[in-house]
Design a protein around this motif. Structure first.
Motif, PDB file in Angstrom:
ATOM      1  N   PRO A 117       0.800  -1.235   0.000  1.00  0.00           N
ATOM      2  CA  PRO A 117       0.000   0.000   0.000  1.00  0.00           C
ATOM      3  C   PRO A 117       0.832   1.283   0.000  1.00  0.00           C
ATOM      4  O   PRO A 117       0.463   2.237  -0.684  1.00  0.00           O
ATOM      5  CB  PRO A 117      -0.814  -0.122   1.280  1.00  0.00           C
ATOM      6  CG  PRO A 117      -0.917  -1.583   1.517  1.00  0.00           C
ATOM      7  CD  PRO A 117       0.325  -2.206   0.970  1.00  0.00           C
TER       8      PRO A 117
ATOM      9  N   LEU B  38      -5.187   4.255   4.979  1.00  0.00           N
ATOM     10  CA  LEU B  38      -5.129   3.144   4.027  1.00  0.00           C
ATOM     11  C   LEU B  38      -3.887   2.279   4.239  1.00  0.00           C
ATOM     12  O   LEU B  38      -3.933   1.064   4.067  1.00  0.00           O
ATOM     13  CB  LEU B  38      -5.128   3.678   2.589  1.00  0.00           C
ATOM     14  CG  LEU B  38      -6.362   4.456   2.149  1.00  0.00           C
ATOM     15  CD1 LEU B  38      -6.269   4.789   0.664  1.00  0.00           C
ATOM     16  CD2 LEU B  38      -7.634   3.670   2.435  1.00  0.00           C
ATOM     17  N   GLY B  39      -2.784   2.926   4.621  1.00  0.00           N
ATOM     18  CA  GLY B  39      -1.518   2.192   4.676  1.00  0.00           C
ATOM     19  C   GLY B  39      -1.268   1.476   5.986  1.00  0.00           C
ATOM     20  O   GLY B  39      -0.586   0.455   6.006  1.00  0.00           O
ATOM     21  N   LEU B  40      -1.803   2.003   7.076  1.00  0.00           N
ATOM     22  CA  LEU B  40      -1.397   1.471   8.377  1.00  0.00           C
ATOM     23  C   LEU B  40      -2.502   0.800   9.184  1.00  0.00           C
ATOM     24  O   LEU B  40      -2.215   0.059  10.108  1.00  0.00           O
ATOM     25  CB  LEU B  40      -0.796   2.603   9.228  1.00  0.00           C
ATOM     26  CG  LEU B  40       0.483   3.261   8.700  1.00  0.00           C
ATOM     27  CD1 LEU B  40       0.956   4.329   9.663  1.00  0.00           C
ATOM     28  CD2 LEU B  40       1.570   2.232   8.486  1.00  0.00           C
ATOM     29  N   THR B  41      -3.752   1.058   8.863  1.00  0.00           N
ATOM     30  CA  THR B  41      -4.796   0.514   9.739  1.00  0.00           C
ATOM     31  C   THR B  41      -5.483  -0.692   9.116  1.00  0.00           C
ATOM     32  O   THR B  41      -5.442  -0.905   7.899  1.00  0.00           O
ATOM     33  CB  THR B  41      -5.889   1.565  10.051  1.00  0.00           C
ATOM     34  OG1 THR B  41      -6.665   1.759   8.871  1.00  0.00           O
ATOM     35  CG2 THR B  41      -5.279   2.890  10.486  1.00  0.00           C
ATOM     36  N   ALA B  42      -6.129  -1.476   9.985  1.00  0.00           N
ATOM     37  CA  ALA B  42      -6.836  -2.666   9.515  1.00  0.00           C
ATOM     38  C   ALA B  42      -7.997  -2.273   8.605  1.00  0.00           C
ATOM     39  O   ALA B  42      -8.196  -2.874   7.552  1.00  0.00           O
ATOM     40  CB  ALA B  42      -7.339  -3.477  10.709  1.00  0.00           C
TER      41      ALA B  42
ATOM     42  N   MET C 206      -6.821  -1.430   5.183  1.00  0.00           N
ATOM     43  CA  MET C 206      -6.449  -2.623   4.421  1.00  0.00           C
ATOM     44  C   MET C 206      -7.690  -3.416   4.010  1.00  0.00           C
ATOM     45  O   MET C 206      -7.729  -4.003   2.933  1.00  0.00           O
ATOM     46  CB  MET C 206      -5.502  -3.462   5.280  1.00  0.00           C
ATOM     47  CG  MET C 206      -4.826  -4.587   4.558  1.00  0.00           C
ATOM     48  SD  MET C 206      -5.804  -6.035   4.730  1.00  0.00           S
ATOM     49  CE  MET C 206      -5.355  -6.465   6.410  1.00  0.00           C
ATOM     50  N   HIS C 207      -8.717  -3.388   4.866  1.00  0.00           N
ATOM     51  CA  HIS C 207      -9.945  -4.108   4.535  1.00  0.00           C
ATOM     52  C   HIS C 207     -10.641  -3.517   3.308  1.00  0.00           C
ATOM     53  O   HIS C 207     -11.328  -4.227   2.586  1.00  0.00           O
ATOM     54  CB  HIS C 207     -10.896  -4.109   5.734  1.00  0.00           C
ATOM     55  CG  HIS C 207     -10.411  -4.981   6.857  1.00  0.00           C
ATOM     56  ND1 HIS C 207     -10.957  -4.951   8.113  1.00  0.00           N
ATOM     57  CD2 HIS C 207      -9.424  -5.902   6.891  1.00  0.00           C
ATOM     58  CE1 HIS C 207     -10.319  -5.825   8.883  1.00  0.00           C
ATOM     59  NE2 HIS C 207      -9.391  -6.412   8.161  1.00  0.00           N
TER      60      HIS C 207
ATOM     61  N   TYR D  63      -9.091  -2.537   0.688  1.00  0.00           N
ATOM     62  CA  TYR D  63      -8.421  -3.237  -0.416  1.00  0.00           C
ATOM     63  C   TYR D  63      -8.931  -4.674  -0.520  1.00  0.00           C
ATOM     64  O   TYR D  63      -9.147  -5.191  -1.611  1.00  0.00           O
ATOM     65  CB  TYR D  63      -6.906  -3.246  -0.212  1.00  0.00           C
ATOM     66  CG  TYR D  63      -6.240  -1.918  -0.498  1.00  0.00           C
ATOM     67  CD1 TYR D  63      -5.732  -1.655  -1.759  1.00  0.00           C
ATOM     68  CD2 TYR D  63      -6.128  -0.944   0.473  1.00  0.00           C
ATOM     69  CE1 TYR D  63      -5.122  -0.446  -2.043  1.00  0.00           C
ATOM     70  CE2 TYR D  63      -5.522   0.274   0.211  1.00  0.00           C
ATOM     71  CZ  TYR D  63      -5.015   0.518  -1.048  1.00  0.00           C
ATOM     72  OH  TYR D  63      -4.422   1.719  -1.332  1.00  0.00           O
ATOM     73  N   ALA D  64      -9.116  -5.311   0.647  1.00  0.00           N
ATOM     74  CA  ALA D  64      -9.576  -6.707   0.636  1.00  0.00           C
ATOM     75  C   ALA D  64     -10.960  -6.816   0.009  1.00  0.00           C
ATOM     76  O   ALA D  64     -11.221  -7.698  -0.806  1.00  0.00           O
ATOM     77  CB  ALA D  64      -9.588  -7.262   2.063  1.00  0.00           C
TER      78      ALA D  64
ATOM     79  N   ALA E  66     -13.465 -11.399   1.698  1.00  0.00           N
ATOM     80  CA  ALA E  66     -13.506 -10.441   2.800  1.00  0.00           C
ATOM     81  C   ALA E  66     -14.647 -10.789   3.750  1.00  0.00           C
ATOM     82  O   ALA E  66     -14.480 -10.811   4.973  1.00  0.00           O
ATOM     83  CB  ALA E  66     -13.665  -9.022   2.260  1.00  0.00           C
TER      84      ALA E  66
ATOM     85  N   ILE F  72     -14.901  -9.740   7.782  1.00  0.00           N
ATOM     86  CA  ILE F  72     -14.936  -8.285   7.601  1.00  0.00           C
ATOM     87  C   ILE F  72     -16.389  -7.868   7.388  1.00  0.00           C
ATOM     88  O   ILE F  72     -17.117  -8.502   6.628  1.00  0.00           O
ATOM     89  CB  ILE F  72     -14.063  -7.881   6.397  1.00  0.00           C
ATOM     90  CG1 ILE F  72     -12.599  -8.196   6.693  1.00  0.00           C
ATOM     91  CG2 ILE F  72     -14.241  -6.397   6.076  1.00  0.00           C
ATOM     92  CD1 ILE F  72     -11.687  -8.032   5.496  1.00  0.00           C
ATOM     93  N   ARG F  73     -16.796  -6.813   8.068  1.00  0.00           N
ATOM     94  CA  ARG F  73     -18.180  -6.343   7.914  1.00  0.00           C
ATOM     95  C   ARG F  73     -18.244  -5.492   6.649  1.00  0.00           C
ATOM     96  O   ARG F  73     -18.071  -4.279   6.681  1.00  0.00           O
ATOM     97  CB  ARG F  73     -18.625  -5.578   9.144  1.00  0.00           C
ATOM     98  CG  ARG F  73     -18.416  -6.400  10.399  1.00  0.00           C
ATOM     99  CD  ARG F  73     -19.354  -6.009  11.520  1.00  0.00           C
ATOM    100  NE  ARG F  73     -19.099  -6.857  12.672  1.00  0.00           N
ATOM    101  CZ  ARG F  73     -19.878  -7.876  13.024  1.00  0.00           C
ATOM    102  NH1 ARG F  73     -20.959  -8.158  12.349  1.00  0.00           N
ATOM    103  NH2 ARG F  73     -19.575  -8.605  14.076  1.00  0.00           N
TER     104      ARG F  73
ATOM    105  N   ASN G 204      -5.412  -9.282  -4.487  1.00  0.00           N
ATOM    106  CA  ASN G 204      -4.579  -8.076  -4.535  1.00  0.00           C
ATOM    107  C   ASN G 204      -3.747  -7.871  -3.272  1.00  0.00           C
ATOM    108  O   ASN G 204      -3.028  -6.897  -3.162  1.00  0.00           O
ATOM    109  CB  ASN G 204      -5.471  -6.846  -4.779  1.00  0.00           C
ATOM    110  CG  ASN G 204      -6.547  -6.698  -3.724  1.00  0.00           C
ATOM    111  OD1 ASN G 204      -6.919  -7.664  -3.065  1.00  0.00           O
ATOM    112  ND2 ASN G 204      -7.041  -5.495  -3.550  1.00  0.00           N
ATOM    113  N   LEU G 205      -3.878  -8.801  -2.316  1.00  0.00           N
ATOM    114  CA  LEU G 205      -3.118  -8.658  -1.072  1.00  0.00           C
ATOM    115  C   LEU G 205      -2.091  -9.785  -0.961  1.00  0.00           C
ATOM    116  O   LEU G 205      -2.228 -10.825  -1.596  1.00  0.00           O
ATOM    117  CB  LEU G 205      -4.064  -8.688   0.131  1.00  0.00           C
ATOM    118  CG  LEU G 205      -5.116  -7.574   0.159  1.00  0.00           C
ATOM    119  CD1 LEU G 205      -6.039  -7.763   1.345  1.00  0.00           C
ATOM    120  CD2 LEU G 205      -4.466  -6.212   0.201  1.00  0.00           C
TER     121      LEU G 205
ATOM    122  N   LEU H 169      -1.621  -1.632  12.070  1.00  0.00           N
ATOM    123  CA  LEU H 169      -1.315  -3.010  11.696  1.00  0.00           C
ATOM    124  C   LEU H 169       0.122  -3.365  12.071  1.00  0.00           C
ATOM    125  O   LEU H 169       1.046  -2.629  11.738  1.00  0.00           O
ATOM    126  CB  LEU H 169      -1.479  -3.202  10.189  1.00  0.00           C
ATOM    127  CG  LEU H 169      -2.897  -3.168   9.637  1.00  0.00           C
ATOM    128  CD1 LEU H 169      -2.853  -3.254   8.119  1.00  0.00           C
ATOM    129  CD2 LEU H 169      -3.716  -4.304  10.208  1.00  0.00           C
TER     130      LEU H 169
END
Lengths: 318, 252
Positions: free
Chosen positions: A9, A183-187, A190-191, A193-194, A202, A207-208, B96-97, B120
């Motif tokens: 990311p 976007l780069g550091l938190t869950a 990242m979710h 992106y998932a 997801a 993931i909700r 993508n991950l 994270l």
């Protein structure tokens, strides 16, 4: 090695070289051909134009990461300016008027998110309706006339300076940093992106999905609202047409910046670079004294070029 | 071998969809370390049964016991919490991950920055993912994006994910269906390693040789009923196929 880096990311940003190189080439080119291009004043002028566009591009980035789209961002921006202006006219102190207007923008975004994710209306249709509705609300609130804003504190958000740099550049830069960290550091970042990468995966991972997708639209509303505040403050006016049509350059900016319309791919830096490229082109056209009738023609060609070279890059990396 | 309660026991499980009896009177037991092959023709009720165990469908009748205590699974997340992991045939992974991120997806490790901001813990997750892969003797590039992996490697990611989360029961739906010949053996080996580590595995498959290679027990479903059950060593392929086609031997 480049492939491993490409999707990280944060590092993806740096590896978005294609966009960065295009931007640098554009700047170098204009530095040679456009009179007065190289000057602090002109740099600020580009960044001032870019500030609201960057914020709108962040809206599109976040919703596109979850494979959505938001066509209402321009309309919500105008709506936010109008709400802030009427409230100030009604005697509310400007910070409260601004905060409540931003809250309204976020609610507008949340509403769209809920309709899309819980009532299952397509994002395209929902936000197209949002575009209509919020444009109309802006006209109703302003009565179709530009509304003057006299609160100096508010206008300073679009006219003032901090350490010699225009305030709106600070505001946009701050939001850019916050979103990049998110976007780069938190869950939850990242979710996003998932979800865009594989919604079923997801969901099965716990993931909700609907809640987070709705939140993406809430963010989009808020960021559009901040853009709206800047647009109003710049002119000390809530223009009934403010933000109108701005969803298109916002989408163009993220597409130029390599954000995928199908979700899961894209970076904050790509969106920012895309917005900077568009603003710089606009500035260059003015300096080169080219008729504004050509502006959108050039924009269209740039979008196509960006997407086609993006495909080439992807192919060569596989 | 000492007698103990099986990890999962189904008693008289039935499932109706309207007038259709998808499952009727299913009794089933599975113990830790076992690989149970669940066989049956299309429409025999395999996937309905698997979905009931995974919490995706509620049974219309019957009871389920997990490690001796009665459970009613009505939610995939609950099944998850009880240590039941399902690896679906479509291998839902976020293409993508990267590998480590997929293994931890939905249950990320976080550290607190400035005492309150949850961030994270990527390095920690990568380290733990590496040791989880090592335990199962899987070799995968942790930073590689899953979309760039082969079918077998993706399957390995899904298995590592289940194993890392200390699943007690792993349900695998056609794990070798989408995989090239070269990786086939590796996946079967992985299933055996998983069982050896104490996990109960339910293997849904059509591939007969796989069954005799890794399964300890076989259950055949036909038209929603249990047609045949036995230890792998005591059954022949011919009997199993006949049960799949015509049902219970006494009926034939």
């Amino acid at each position: 090695m480049p492939n491993e880096l490409r999707h990280h990311p944060i590092l993806q940003a740096i590896v978005d070289q294609g966009v960065l190189i295009a931007f640098v080439l554009l700047v170098v080119f204009l530095a040679f051909v456009a009179p007065h291009f190289v000057s602090t004043a002109n740099a600020f002028s580009i960044l001032i134009d870019a500030a609201p566009l960057v914020l709108l591009a962040l809206c599109e980035l976040v919703v596109m990461l979850v494979a959505g789209i938001d066509l209402a961002v321009g309309a919500i921006a105008g709506f936010t300016g109008a709400i802030a202006a009427t409230m100030m006219l009604d005697g509310f102190p400007w910070p409260i008027a601004t905060l409540l207007a931003l809250l309204a923008a976020m609610l507008a975004g949340t509403l769209q998110g809920v309709i899309i994710n819980y009532l299952r209306v397509t994002d395209f249709i929902t936000t197209l309706a949002g575009l209509s509705i919020f444009s109309s609300l802006t006209l109703i609130i302003t009565d179709g006339e530009p509304m003057n804003i006299n609160a100096n504190g508010f206008n300073a958000l679009g006219e003032g300076h901090l350490l010699g740099v225009p305030t709106q550049i600070w505001i946009a830069a701050f939001i850019v940093v916050v979103v990049a960290l998110w976007l780069g550091l938190t869950a939850s970042g990242m979710h996003l992106y998932a979800i865009g990468g594989n919604r079923v995966a997801a969901y099965r991972a716990g993931i909700r999905v609907r809640r987070l997708r709705s939140f993406a639209y809430a963010f989009s509303g808020l960021s559009a609202g901040i853009a709206g505040v800047i647009l109003a403050a710049q002119l000390a006016t809530a223009d009934p047409n403010a933000g109108r049509g701005q969803e298109l350059p916002a989408i163009a900016a993220v597409v130029i910046g390599g954000v995928s319309l199908f979700g899961g791919r894209g970076s904050v830096w790509g969106a920012v670079l895309g917005a900077l490229i568009l603003s710089t082109i606009l500035d260059g056209l003015v300096l080169l004294n080219i008729s504004p009738f050509y502006t959108q023609l050039v924009e269209g060609v740039v979008i196509l070029l960006a997407v086609m070279t993006g495909h080439l890059r992807k192919r060569s990396s596989n | 071998m000492p007698e103990k309660a099986p990890l999962l026991e189904l008693r008289n499980i039935g499932k109706r969809f309207g007038a259709v009896h998808a499952l009727r009177g299913i009794d089933l037991q599975i113990s830790s370390g076992e690989v149970l092959a669940l066989l049956g023709d299309n429409g025999a009720g395999k996937s309905t049964l698997v979905k009931i165990i995974a919490g995706a469908h509620a049974p219309s009748s019957g009871e389920m016991f997990l490690a001796g205590s009665k459970v009613s699974l009505f939610d995939p997340r609950l099944a998850h919490d009880l240590g039941i992991e399902t690896i679906y045939q479509d291998l839902a992974v976020a293409e993508n991950l990267d590998v480590a991120t997929n293994i931890f997806l939905g249950r990320e490790r976080k550290s607190r920055v400035l005492g309150f901001l949850p961030v994270l813990a990527r390095r920690e997750m990568r380290r733990e993912a590496a040791s989880a892969l090592e335990r199962l003797a899987i070799e995968l590039p942790l930073r590689q994006v899953v979309g760039e992996l082969s079918g077998g490697q993706r399957q390995a990611v899904a298995i590592a994910r289940a194993a890392y989360w200390q699943a007690r029961l792993v349900i695998m739906d056609e794990p070798t269906a989408a995989i090239g010949v070269g990786e086939h053996e590796a996946i079967l080996k992985l299933i055996q390693n998983l069982a050896r580590s104490g996990v109960a595995v339910i293997l849904v498959t059509h591939t007969m040789p796989d069954v005799w290679q890794v399964a300890t027990r076989i259950v055949v479903l036909t038209r929603g009923e249990k047609a045949l059950e036995g230890k792998t060593g005591e059954l022949t392929e011919e009997r199993v196929v006949r049960a799949m086609l015509v049902g219970r031997e006494s009926d034939a």
